[in-house]
Design an enzyme around this catalytic site. Sequence first.
Site, PDB file in Angstrom:
ATOM      1  CG  ASP A 212      -0.326  -0.135   2.539  1.00 24.68           C
ATOM      2  OD1 ASP A 212       0.612  -0.948   2.669  1.00 24.68           O
ATOM      3  OD2 ASP A 212      -0.743   0.574   3.476  1.00 24.68           O
TER       4      ASP A 212
ATOM      5  CG  HIS B 296      -2.029   4.039   7.084  1.00 22.84           C
ATOM      6  ND1 HIS B 296      -2.274   2.891   7.806  1.00 22.84           N
ATOM      7  CD2 HIS B 296      -1.282   3.622   6.032  1.00 22.84           C
ATOM      8  CE1 HIS B 296      -1.687   1.855   7.235  1.00 22.84           C
ATOM      9  NE2 HIS B 296      -1.082   2.271   6.138  1.00 22.84           N
TER      10      HIS B 296
HETATM   11 ZN   LIG Z   1       0.376   1.039   5.204  1.00 24.50          ZN
HETATM   12 ZN   LIG Z   2       2.856  -1.042   6.627  1.00 25.82          ZN
END
Ligand SMILES: [Zn+2]
Ligand SMILES: [Zn+2]
Length: 299
Positions: A64, A265
Amino acid sequence: MKLTILGCNAASPAYGRHPTAQILEIDGELFLIDCGEGTQMRMQDFNIKSARINNVFISHMHGDHYFGLIGWLNSQSLFGRTRKLHIYCPEKLKAIVEIQLDYKLSYEIVYTFLQEAEETKIYDGEKITVSSFAVKHSIPTWGFKFLKKNRKRVLIPEKIRALEIPKYYYSKLCDGINYTFADGREINYEEVTAPGKPNLTYVYSADTIFDEALAKIAANANCLYHEATYLDAQLDKATARFHSTARQAATIAKLANTKLLIIGHYSSKYINADAHLEEAKCIFANVKCAVEGESYCID
Ligand SMILES: [Zn+2]
Ligand SMILES: [Zn+2]
């Protein structure tokens, strides 16, 4: 300094949010911080002039944070880029890029591998420096600290005019150099200039478990971006997965006495970040929840 969020979700896309990527603009130069899946599409959505990016910072090898890199690197070549691109990243990334881009690009990539645990200067420009520092996550991970140096002093117009110092010498006075008249009289630069703006600091936490050591690194920063994957109700999960909660992110900002905290996040389990904001605000007042496409002025 201006920070634009391209992606603020955690591991996978959800509710229109994308994995991590952000653009830090300093004096017209663009720095790309992490490059999750979909980053180049988000750059188009938000009119980011990606040819102006010369430096890319990848915090760690969770997908990610870098799955969008290959596509963007390839597009830069298709657009005929010739300027070198610098990538600051874990060593493993190079082989992954090279196996996927198994042909010659129109430009050269220069890698700097992140290795030291301590705060280490990795970019040293005339006005900007960038340091990396290890954070505590499930795999080796680094955060980044961007510092804009504003050393130049500013003229005090009435004093300059009264003394009739020639114009050509103004910038030297701002650089801290005294002026001497033909008759030998010396004017100390401090008499006719005032201190310039203070330095600006932006600290990016990357993915991290709650760790008070980060508060020292981010001490008095103008802005801290701290991950807040979970709410405190999921503290056990956050800890087990080496992530933080909104309350913990706010605690670091408070300990560090930062001017602004941006959290992001977010786990895909949350439809929006309203509860994150509420939770963080109980600890630290000047907090904003990252929103993709929003730009935040760091001053
Ligand atoms: Zn991450
Ligand atoms: Zn991570």
